[in-house]
Each structure stands twice: as structure tokens, then as C-alpha cells.
Write a protein that holds these residues in place. Sequence first.
Motif, PDB file in Angstrom:
ATOM      1  N   GLN A 109      -4.078   9.175   0.329  1.00  0.00           N
ATOM      2  CA  GLN A 109      -3.543   7.904  -0.124  1.00  0.00           C
ATOM      3  C   GLN A 109      -2.084   8.076  -0.494  1.00  0.00           C
ATOM      4  O   GLN A 109      -1.745   8.868  -1.373  1.00  0.00           O
ATOM      5  CB  GLN A 109      -4.341   7.401  -1.335  1.00  0.00           C
ATOM      6  CG  GLN A 109      -3.800   6.132  -1.970  1.00  0.00           C
ATOM      7  CD  GLN A 109      -3.929   4.955  -1.037  1.00  0.00           C
ATOM      8  OE1 GLN A 109      -5.027   4.568  -0.665  1.00  0.00           O
ATOM      9  NE2 GLN A 109      -2.799   4.370  -0.635  1.00  0.00           N
ATOM     10  N   LEU A 110      -1.211   7.336   0.181  1.00  0.00           N
ATOM     11  CA  LEU A 110       0.207   7.342  -0.158  1.00  0.00           C
ATOM     12  C   LEU A 110       0.526   6.114  -1.005  1.00  0.00           C
ATOM     13  O   LEU A 110      -0.282   5.188  -1.117  1.00  0.00           O
ATOM     14  CB  LEU A 110       1.072   7.332   1.108  1.00  0.00           C
ATOM     15  CG  LEU A 110       0.778   8.412   2.157  1.00  0.00           C
ATOM     16  CD1 LEU A 110       1.823   8.358   3.265  1.00  0.00           C
ATOM     17  CD2 LEU A 110       0.731   9.795   1.538  1.00  0.00           C
ATOM     18  N   LEU A 111       1.690   6.112  -1.610  1.00  0.00           N
ATOM     19  CA  LEU A 111       2.132   4.963  -2.395  1.00  0.00           C
ATOM     20  C   LEU A 111       3.225   4.205  -1.658  1.00  0.00           C
ATOM     21  O   LEU A 111       3.978   4.784  -0.873  1.00  0.00           O
ATOM     22  CB  LEU A 111       2.668   5.406  -3.759  1.00  0.00           C
ATOM     23  CG  LEU A 111       1.696   6.110  -4.702  1.00  0.00           C
ATOM     24  CD1 LEU A 111       2.340   6.239  -6.079  1.00  0.00           C
ATOM     25  CD2 LEU A 111       0.370   5.383  -4.812  1.00  0.00           C
ATOM     26  N   GLY A 112       3.286   2.902  -1.934  1.00  0.00           N
ATOM     27  CA  GLY A 112       4.344   2.071  -1.371  1.00  0.00           C
ATOM     28  C   GLY A 112       5.117   1.369  -2.457  1.00  0.00           C
ATOM     29  O   GLY A 112       4.819   1.523  -3.659  1.00  0.00           O
ATOM     30  N   ASN A 113       6.092   0.585  -2.076  1.00  0.00           N
ATOM     31  CA  ASN A 113       6.941  -0.092  -3.056  1.00  0.00           C
ATOM     32  C   ASN A 113       6.147  -1.072  -3.924  1.00  0.00           C
ATOM     33  O   ASN A 113       6.447  -1.250  -5.113  1.00  0.00           O
ATOM     34  CB  ASN A 113       8.095  -0.818  -2.360  1.00  0.00           C
ATOM     35  CG  ASN A 113       7.627  -1.765  -1.271  1.00  0.00           C
ATOM     36  OD1 ASN A 113       6.982  -1.343  -0.307  1.00  0.00           O
ATOM     37  ND2 ASN A 113       7.950  -3.035  -1.395  1.00  0.00           N
ATOM     38  N   HIS A 114       5.113  -1.703  -3.370  1.00  0.00           N
ATOM     39  CA  HIS A 114       4.284  -2.604  -4.178  1.00  0.00           C
ATOM     40  C   HIS A 114       3.475  -1.828  -5.218  1.00  0.00           C
ATOM     41  O   HIS A 114       3.227  -2.334  -6.314  1.00  0.00           O
ATOM     42  CB  HIS A 114       3.328  -3.394  -3.271  1.00  0.00           C
ATOM     43  CG  HIS A 114       3.979  -4.539  -2.576  1.00  0.00           C
ATOM     44  ND1 HIS A 114       3.686  -5.854  -2.862  1.00  0.00           N
ATOM     45  CD2 HIS A 114       4.918  -4.575  -1.604  1.00  0.00           C
ATOM     46  CE1 HIS A 114       4.409  -6.649  -2.092  1.00  0.00           C
ATOM     47  NE2 HIS A 114       5.165  -5.885  -1.313  1.00  0.00           N
ATOM     48  N   CYS A 115       3.065  -0.625  -4.851  1.00  0.00           N
ATOM     49  CA  CYS A 115       2.206   0.166  -5.739  1.00  0.00           C
ATOM     50  C   CYS A 115       2.887   0.500  -7.065  1.00  0.00           C
ATOM     51  O   CYS A 115       2.205   0.693  -8.083  1.00  0.00           O
ATOM     52  CB  CYS A 115       1.792   1.468  -5.044  1.00  0.00           C
ATOM     53  SG  CYS A 115       0.716   1.223  -3.619  1.00  0.00           S
ATOM     54  N   VAL A 116       4.197   0.585  -7.068  1.00  0.00           N
ATOM     55  CA  VAL A 116       4.909   0.992  -8.284  1.00  0.00           C
ATOM     56  C   VAL A 116       5.485  -0.202  -9.052  1.00  0.00           C
ATOM     57  O   VAL A 116       6.245  -0.021 -10.002  1.00  0.00           O
ATOM     58  CB  VAL A 116       6.035   2.002  -7.954  1.00  0.00           C
ATOM     59  CG1 VAL A 116       5.441   3.291  -7.408  1.00  0.00           C
ATOM     60  CG2 VAL A 116       7.037   1.430  -6.968  1.00  0.00           C
ATOM     61  N   ARG A 117       5.123  -1.408  -8.667  1.00  0.00           N
ATOM     62  CA  ARG A 117       5.622  -2.594  -9.378  1.00  0.00           C
ATOM     63  C   ARG A 117       5.348  -2.557 -10.880  1.00  0.00           C
ATOM     64  O   ARG A 117       6.243  -2.852 -11.685  1.00  0.00           O
ATOM     65  CB  ARG A 117       5.021  -3.862  -8.768  1.00  0.00           C
ATOM     66  CG  ARG A 117       5.749  -4.365  -7.528  1.00  0.00           C
ATOM     67  CD  ARG A 117       5.050  -5.571  -6.946  1.00  0.00           C
ATOM     68  NE  ARG A 117       5.861  -6.227  -5.919  1.00  0.00           N
ATOM     69  CZ  ARG A 117       5.450  -7.265  -5.191  1.00  0.00           C
ATOM     70  NH1 ARG A 117       4.235  -7.761  -5.399  1.00  0.00           N
ATOM     71  NH2 ARG A 117       6.237  -7.811  -4.285  1.00  0.00           N
ATOM     72  N   PRO A 118       4.132  -2.193 -11.327  1.00  0.00           N
ATOM     73  CA  PRO A 118       3.893  -2.159 -12.789  1.00  0.00           C
ATOM     74  C   PRO A 118       4.784  -1.165 -13.511  1.00  0.00           C
ATOM     75  O   PRO A 118       5.233  -1.420 -14.631  1.00  0.00           O
ATOM     76  CB  PRO A 118       2.410  -1.748 -12.890  1.00  0.00           C
ATOM     77  CG  PRO A 118       1.816  -2.169 -11.590  1.00  0.00           C
ATOM     78  CD  PRO A 118       2.890  -1.936 -10.575  1.00  0.00           C
ATOM     79  N   LEU A 119       5.051  -0.018 -12.871  1.00  0.00           N
ATOM     80  CA  LEU A 119       5.913   0.987 -13.503  1.00  0.00           C
ATOM     81  C   LEU A 119       7.340   0.474 -13.623  1.00  0.00           C
ATOM     82  O   LEU A 119       7.988   0.644 -14.663  1.00  0.00           O
ATOM     83  CB  LEU A 119       5.881   2.283 -12.696  1.00  0.00           C
ATOM     84  CG  LEU A 119       4.524   2.974 -12.547  1.00  0.00           C
ATOM     85  CD1 LEU A 119       4.683   4.277 -11.779  1.00  0.00           C
ATOM     86  CD2 LEU A 119       3.897   3.229 -13.908  1.00  0.00           C
TER      87      LEU A 119
END
Length: 229
Positions: A109-119
Amino acid sequence: MLAQHVCRTQATTEVLQERFSIKTIFCIGDVHAPFQDNKAIDKLCDAIKKESPHYIVQVGDLYDFFSFSRFPKKPGAINAVDELEQAHEVALEFWRRIKSLAPRASLYQLLGNHCVRPLKLSVEKSPELYALVQKSWKELFKFKGVETLLDVRDDLVIENIVFEHGFYSKPGQHLRENMQSTVIGHTHRPWVHYEQIRNKLLWELNCGYVANPSHEALSYSRKRFVKWV
């Protein structure tokens, strides 16, 4: 007779793969849970069952985190609590289903720009709470049997191929930066781009996406690019 032929063909393929060390890699584009396209996910699961890949990579934006975005939201839009609960259920079932179809595959599982929105939002609004938000956020990316790269800047390399979410919009930009064949998502536009560089034929594959383009959260994407590869 047909069933016997199918079984023999599959067995022959498995023998050839083992003999010549052929590794198959199955790549999945942006999901944007809980705004996924369930029909598209059904199709990719059928393909996983058929191909029996050695590796399966989801290239980021598993979650959308629409509630944490800066986009204007209509009255009555989904709230953060409901979105998180629904999205996490979708993500857990997504990987559970894939693992059941390919129990021997290595899952990433990789991360994308949407995945880090809460951070990003926590840093902008209340940096003092960043550590607490990050701890809870990490729990959303824990899936049994799946290795998650918890930094959107991290690349995964398999069989000399680079896998990353993607940062650029034009075909070929990632392969030229990496100087390796590269698989991405991000733009929601599927393509395969080839370039001859230093006597090497390199390619860049964009996986497209498996989200629902009709949902308000995906209104920035053009509907005619509803495809996945």
C-alpha cells in the motif's frame, strides 16, 4: 473437456513462470474510499483471480479524505466522522478481499496526496496536535498481510520498476526523473508512455483510477477519463 483444457493451460502457465522466474505485478489505481466505483473493483478482483499475481500494489489515494479538503462543500455533504468510518470499512474489505484472492502475493500500500490531507490540515490549523493526529491516522493504514509505505515521498521498487503515487501530470515526467520504468496513479488518466533513453527503452504506466467520478468529491476529474488499466 473445456474445464480440463483451462486447468491444463493454467498449470502450464504456472510451470513456465516458475521455470523462467517470471514475476507478475498487479497495480491498482486511486480508490478514493468511500467514493469508490464498486463495479470497477469487482472487475479488478476478477482480474486478480485470473492472473494470480506475485505482487499487488495499490499506488496511493486509497482514501479520499474529502472532509479534510479545502474544496467547497454543499450543505449536507458527508461529515468527517461518517466519512472516516465508511472509508475504513471499505479499505479493510478491499484488502481482505484481495488477500483472499491472492493469498501468496506480496501486498503493498502506497500513499497519495489525498492520504495525507488530515496531517496537512493538522499542521495548518493546530500543529500542537500533529503527533496525536498522526498516531490515529497511521491506524487507518494497517491491513493484515499488507506492507504500507507511510511516507508519500517513498518509492517502492520491484523487479527494477519504480512504483509511486505520482506528482506530475504529463506522461514521461516520472520515468525521466527516476531513469527507470515507473508505475503511477494520481492524474486519473490511464496511459502507457515509452521513451528511448541512453539506449534503454523505458516506459511509464498510469493505472487510472477506480473511484466514482459522479460523486461530488471527484468533481475535479473529467468523467470521460473513467478508465483503469
